[in-house]
Design an enzyme around this catalytic site. Structure first.
Site, PDB file in Angstrom:
ATOM      1  N   LYS A  22       0.840  -1.216   0.000  1.00  0.00           N
ATOM      2  CA  LYS A  22       0.000   0.000   0.000  1.00  0.00           C
ATOM      3  C   LYS A  22       0.869   1.259   0.000  1.00  0.00           C
ATOM      4  CE  LYS A  22      -1.735   1.575   4.112  1.00  0.00           C
ATOM      5  NZ  LYS A  22      -1.431   2.988   4.364  1.00  0.00           N
ATOM      6  N   ASN A  23       1.866   1.289   0.878  1.00  0.00           N
ATOM      7  CA  ASN A  23       2.635   2.522   1.037  1.00  0.00           C
ATOM      8  C   ASN A  23       3.585   2.791  -0.126  1.00  0.00           C
ATOM      9  OD1 ASN A  23       1.308   2.916   3.395  1.00  0.00           O
ATOM     10  ND2 ASN A  23       3.050   2.528   4.747  1.00  0.00           N
ATOM     11  N   ARG A  92      -5.010  10.570   4.622  1.00  0.00           N
ATOM     12  CA  ARG A  92      -3.893  11.479   4.793  1.00  0.00           C
ATOM     13  C   ARG A  92      -2.927  11.451   3.604  1.00  0.00           C
ATOM     14  NH1 ARG A  92      -0.276  14.199   8.057  1.00  0.00           N
ATOM     15  NH2 ARG A  92       1.690  13.696   7.100  1.00  0.00           N
ATOM     16  N   CYS A 116      -5.192  12.863  13.121  1.00  0.00           N
ATOM     17  CA  CYS A 116      -5.208  11.460  12.740  1.00  0.00           C
ATOM     18  C   CYS A 116      -5.202  10.665  14.032  1.00  0.00           C
ATOM     19  CB  CYS A 116      -3.968  11.211  11.900  1.00  0.00           C
ATOM     20  SG  CYS A 116      -3.567   9.517  11.633  1.00  0.00           S
ATOM     21  N   ARG A 121       0.620  14.374  13.099  1.00  0.00           N
ATOM     22  CA  ARG A 121       1.058  14.196  11.712  1.00  0.00           C
ATOM     23  C   ARG A 121       1.098  15.509  10.938  1.00  0.00           C
ATOM     24  NH1 ARG A 121      -0.918   8.347   9.635  1.00  0.00           N
ATOM     25  NH2 ARG A 121       1.010   8.489   8.464  1.00  0.00           N
ATOM     26  N   ILE A 123       2.607  18.555   8.379  1.00  0.00           N
ATOM     27  CA  ILE A 123       3.065  18.521   6.978  1.00  0.00           C
ATOM     28  C   ILE A 123       4.079  19.638   6.706  1.00  0.00           C
ATOM     29  CG2 ILE A 123       1.032  17.342   6.018  1.00  0.00           C
ATOM     30  CD1 ILE A 123       0.150  20.157   4.997  1.00  0.00           C
ATOM     31  N   ASP A 124       4.634  20.216   7.792  1.00  0.00           N
ATOM     32  CA  ASP A 124       5.559  21.341   7.617  1.00  0.00           C
ATOM     33  C   ASP A 124       6.752  20.990   6.721  1.00  0.00           C
ATOM     34  OD1 ASP A 124       6.124  19.632   9.796  1.00  0.00           O
ATOM     35  OD2 ASP A 124       7.573  21.040  10.610  1.00  0.00           O
ATOM     36  N   LEU A 125       7.252  19.748   6.831  1.00  0.00           N
ATOM     37  CA  LEU A 125       8.441  19.384   6.039  1.00  0.00           C
ATOM     38  C   LEU A 125       8.094  19.257   4.556  1.00  0.00           C
ATOM     39  CD1 LEU A 125       9.910  16.738   8.512  1.00  0.00           C
ATOM     40  CD2 LEU A 125      10.643  19.109   8.195  1.00  0.00           C
ATOM     41  N   ASP A 305       4.927   0.768  12.169  1.00  0.00           N
ATOM     42  CA  ASP A 305       3.759   0.066  11.616  1.00  0.00           C
ATOM     43  C   ASP A 305       3.675  -1.403  12.058  1.00  0.00           C
ATOM     44  OD1 ASP A 305       2.934   2.352  10.402  1.00  0.00           O
ATOM     45  OD2 ASP A 305       3.405   1.742   8.358  1.00  0.00           O
ATOM     46  N   ILE A 327       7.752   7.414  16.929  1.00  0.00           N
ATOM     47  CA  ILE A 327       7.356   8.093  15.683  1.00  0.00           C
ATOM     48  C   ILE A 327       6.014   8.818  15.826  1.00  0.00           C
ATOM     49  CG2 ILE A 327       6.959   7.813  13.183  1.00  0.00           C
ATOM     50  CD1 ILE A 327       9.789   7.092  13.903  1.00  0.00           C
ATOM     51  N   ARG A 397      -8.350  -0.514   5.301  1.00  0.00           N
ATOM     52  CA  ARG A 397      -7.493   0.480   4.635  1.00  0.00           C
ATOM     53  C   ARG A 397      -6.179  -0.141   4.188  1.00  0.00           C
ATOM     54  NH1 ARG A 397      -5.714   4.404   8.378  1.00  0.00           N
ATOM     55  NH2 ARG A 397      -4.352   4.734   6.615  1.00  0.00           N
TER      56      ARG A 397
HETATM   57  C1  UD1 Z   1       4.491   6.881   6.300  1.00  0.00           C
HETATM   58  C2  UD1 Z   1       3.632   5.642   6.147  1.00  0.00           C
HETATM   59  C3  UD1 Z   1       3.104   5.177   7.494  1.00  0.00           C
HETATM   60  C4  UD1 Z   1       4.266   4.986   8.474  1.00  0.00           C
HETATM   61  C5  UD1 Z   1       5.145   6.237   8.512  1.00  0.00           C
HETATM   62  C6  UD1 Z   1       6.386   6.058   9.362  1.00  0.00           C
HETATM   63  C7  UD1 Z   1       2.669   5.943   3.947  1.00  0.00           C
HETATM   64  C8  UD1 Z   1       1.450   6.151   3.140  1.00  0.00           C
HETATM   65  N1  UD1 Z   1       2.519   5.959   5.262  1.00  0.00           N
HETATM   66  O1  UD1 Z   1       3.652   7.902   6.830  1.00  0.00           O
HETATM   67  O2  UD1 Z   1       2.423   3.940   7.309  1.00  0.00           O
HETATM   68  O3  UD1 Z   1       3.749   4.741   9.762  1.00  0.00           O
HETATM   69  O4  UD1 Z   1       5.574   6.588   7.183  1.00  0.00           O
HETATM   70  O5  UD1 Z   1       7.134   4.998   8.903  1.00  0.00           O
HETATM   71  O6  UD1 Z   1       3.746   5.703   3.427  1.00  0.00           O
HETATM   72  N2  UD1 Z   1       6.420  14.801  10.464  1.00  0.00           N
HETATM   73  C9  UD1 Z   1       6.575  16.150  10.718  1.00  0.00           C
HETATM   74  N3  UD1 Z   1       6.413  17.012   9.662  1.00  0.00           N
HETATM   75  C10 UD1 Z   1       6.136  16.599   8.398  1.00  0.00           C
HETATM   76  C11 UD1 Z   1       5.997  15.209   8.147  1.00  0.00           C
HETATM   77  C12 UD1 Z   1       6.160  14.337   9.210  1.00  0.00           C
HETATM   78  O7  UD1 Z   1       6.811  16.563  11.839  1.00  0.00           O
HETATM   79  O8  UD1 Z   1       6.018  17.448   7.498  1.00  0.00           O
HETATM   80  C13 UD1 Z   1       6.538  13.832  11.582  1.00  0.00           C
HETATM   81  C14 UD1 Z   1       5.203  13.115  11.811  1.00  0.00           C
HETATM   82  O9  UD1 Z   1       4.334  13.876  12.631  1.00  0.00           O
HETATM   83  C15 UD1 Z   1       5.667  11.830  12.476  1.00  0.00           C
HETATM   84  C16 UD1 Z   1       7.015  11.559  11.793  1.00  0.00           C
HETATM   85  O10 UD1 Z   1       7.423  12.800  11.215  1.00  0.00           O
HETATM   86  O11 UD1 Z   1       5.881  12.026  13.846  1.00  0.00           O
HETATM   87  C17 UD1 Z   1       6.961  10.467  10.735  1.00  0.00           C
HETATM   88  O12 UD1 Z   1       6.119  10.859   9.693  1.00  0.00           O
HETATM   89  P1  UD1 Z   1       6.376  10.447   8.180  1.00  0.00           P
HETATM   90  O13 UD1 Z   1       7.672   9.708   8.055  1.00  0.00           O
HETATM   91  O14 UD1 Z   1       6.176  11.651   7.337  1.00  0.00           O
HETATM   92  O15 UD1 Z   1       5.198   9.418   7.943  1.00  0.00           O
HETATM   93  P2  UD1 Z   1       4.127   9.431   6.788  1.00  0.00           P
HETATM   94  O16 UD1 Z   1       4.778   9.704   5.479  1.00  0.00           O
HETATM   95  O17 UD1 Z   1       2.965  10.250   7.194  1.00  0.00           O
END
Ligand code: UD1
Length: 423
Positions: A22-23, A92, A116, A121, A123-125, A305, A327, A397
């Site tokens: 899926k991912n 998401r 969530c 979660r 999205i700043d990055l 996960d 995480i 999902r």
């Molecule tokens: C992806 C996976 C999810 C998995 C996660 C961590 C998909 C569709 N989903 O989620 O199944 O659990 O990786 O392996 O691939 N963060 C920030 N700012 C950002 C983005 C992330 O602070 O802009 C933080 C998040 O809040 C979290 C951490 O970084 O604490 C990890 O998030 P991220 O690696 O981005 O996970 P996803 O891509 O959402």
């Protein structure tokens, strides 16, 4: 709402073929927008999240068909860069569309995916990465508008190796002018798969799988046919279910290297694991041993996960184990449900202290998120008596008909649909 009813206590046994990831499939589907024409993607699992992504792509003007694991997507007819809010809220991962839409249309209009179940979660990055490539970002309430006449390559350092941010930046940078370097990039196998797909369409990307990814922007990408990697989290879930029920299961279509941190933990727990090419055999006749300390961290460390599923195995192990979640802050919600089944777990901040018990007992429990739901199914398979798992739309999902998959391994598990109310 559908429920799963499980009669526990039967060891899993047999052979299973693991579904596509899926991912990996979700960002690959989003990345398809970067080329114009017909793209064929094989081994796409039949899941709710995939349905949502295909519906969004249709809403953007693409034609999409998903049959027997193959998606045929015509992206030529895509005509809008605006993802409707109701669809955005359903998943998401719709945030992945920002990079490809920006690169294709010079604009992306999306909405904050919102909170969530497993944590904030942010999205700043994602936004900082796209800004570094030259996008202007306007936030109007929960609406986000990104614009860029021309994306330009940049050196981007991620303060945390976010999977989604790494993928969004890779997709936008694939069509940017010049070279982009992402340092402290996420190293997950799904990122390597996205690189494989983008390069199959003519992109010039190197380094996925390491912490530095280099993207040399190209003028355009061309449609291709691509096969998604096997789902390491589904494979890991089945491996743990086999161990927790003290069964013997053979998994086909796996990439054992993607599961090395789990294999290491399971071997420490005394589970027998044999690897032969893309086949993994898991067997466990005796009670598992406690594992002193497991900490979830970005790949290649132990994955968040698989945290809840492995916790179930440890609730039945001999001794005290500690599982620390680093995480997602909201990812220990299954603990209360497992406790209702007889587990002895204490939560201290983001760590769970698990005192192994000889057995779990069936109960009615609620899936609070996708992987927590999978963990409760494993607990139900291992428990004595009947378990009812509610709110299983979360499980749908990420697992393609989990009850069918487990029934093939001898589990006594059925899905119950709600009885229509005729009054
Ligand atoms: C992806 C996976 C999810 C998995 C996660 C961590 C998909 C569709 N989903 O989620 O199944 O659990 O990786 O392996 O691939 N963060 C920030 N700012 C950002 C983005 C992330 O602070 O802009 C933080 C998040 O809040 C979290 C951490 O970084 O604490 C990890 O998030 P991220 O690696 O981005 O996970 P996803 O891509 O959402």
């Amino acid at each position: 709402m559908d429920k799963l009813v499980i009669e526990g206590g039967k060891p899993l046994s047999g052979t299973i073929v693991i579904q596509g990831a899926k991912n990996a499939a979700l960002p690959i589907l989003a990345a398809s927008l970067l080329a114009e024409g017909t793209i064929t993607i094989d081994h796409v699992p039949n899941l709710l999240d995939i349905d949502v992504m295909l519906n969004i792509l249709r809403e953007l003007g693409c034609r999409a068909e998903h049959k027997e694991g193959t998606v045929v997507l015509d992206t030529e007819t895509a005509h809008t860069s605006h993802v409707p809010e109701p669809l955005m809220r359903q998943m998401r991962s719709s945030i992945f569309l920002m990079g490809p839409l920006l690169a294709r249309f010079g604009e992306a209009q999306v909405y904050q995916p919102g909170g969530c179940a497993i944590g904030e979660r942010k999205i700043d990055l994602h936004l900082e990465g796209l800004q570094a490539l030259g996008a202007e970002i306007e936030e109007l309430g929960n609406r986000i508008i990104c614009r860029a006449d021309k994306l330009k390559g940049a050196d981007i350092h991620l303060s945390f190796p976010s999977v989604g941010a790494t993928e969004n930046i890779m997709m936008a940078a694939a069509l940017a002018e010049g070279r982009t370097t992402i340092s402290n990039a996420a190293r997950e196998p799904e990122i390597q798969d996205l690189q494989g797909f983008l390069n199959a369409m003519g992109a010039k990307i190197m380094g996925a799988g390491t912490d530095t990814i280099t993207i040399d922007g190209v003028q355009s990408l061309t449609p291709c046919r691509y096969q998604v990697i096997p789902d390491r989290i589904v494979a890991g879930t089945i491996m743990v279910a086999a161990a927790a029920t003290r069964g013997q299961v053979t998994l086909q279509n796996t990439r054992p290297a993607h599961l090395s941190s789990l294999i290491h933990v399971m071997r420490r727990a005394g589970v027998q694991i044999a690897i032969d090419g893309d086949i993994i055999k898991v067997g466990s006749a005796a009670r598992a041993k406690a594992v002193e300390r497991i900490v979830t961290s970005p790949y290649p460390a132990f994955p968040t996960d698989l945290q809840s599923q492995v916790m179930v195995m440890l609730t039945l192990a001999d001794g005290v184990s500690i599982m620390k979640e680093t995480i997602f802050e909201g990812r220990l919600k299954h603990v209360d449900e497992l406790t209702r089944m007889g587990a002895d777990i204490r939560v201290d901040m983001n760590a769970a202290i698990i005192r192994g018990v000889p057995r779990l007992y069936g109960a009615t429990v609620e899936a609070t998120d996708l992987r927590a739901g999978a963990a409760l199914v494993i607990a139900g398979l291992a428990a004595q008596g009947k378990t009812v798992v509610e709110q299983i739309h979360h499980i749908d999902r990420g697992y393609d008909r989990i009850e069918t998959m487990l029934s093939r391994l001898g589990a006594r598990i059925s899905r119950y649909l709600p009885v229509p109310n005729n009054q």
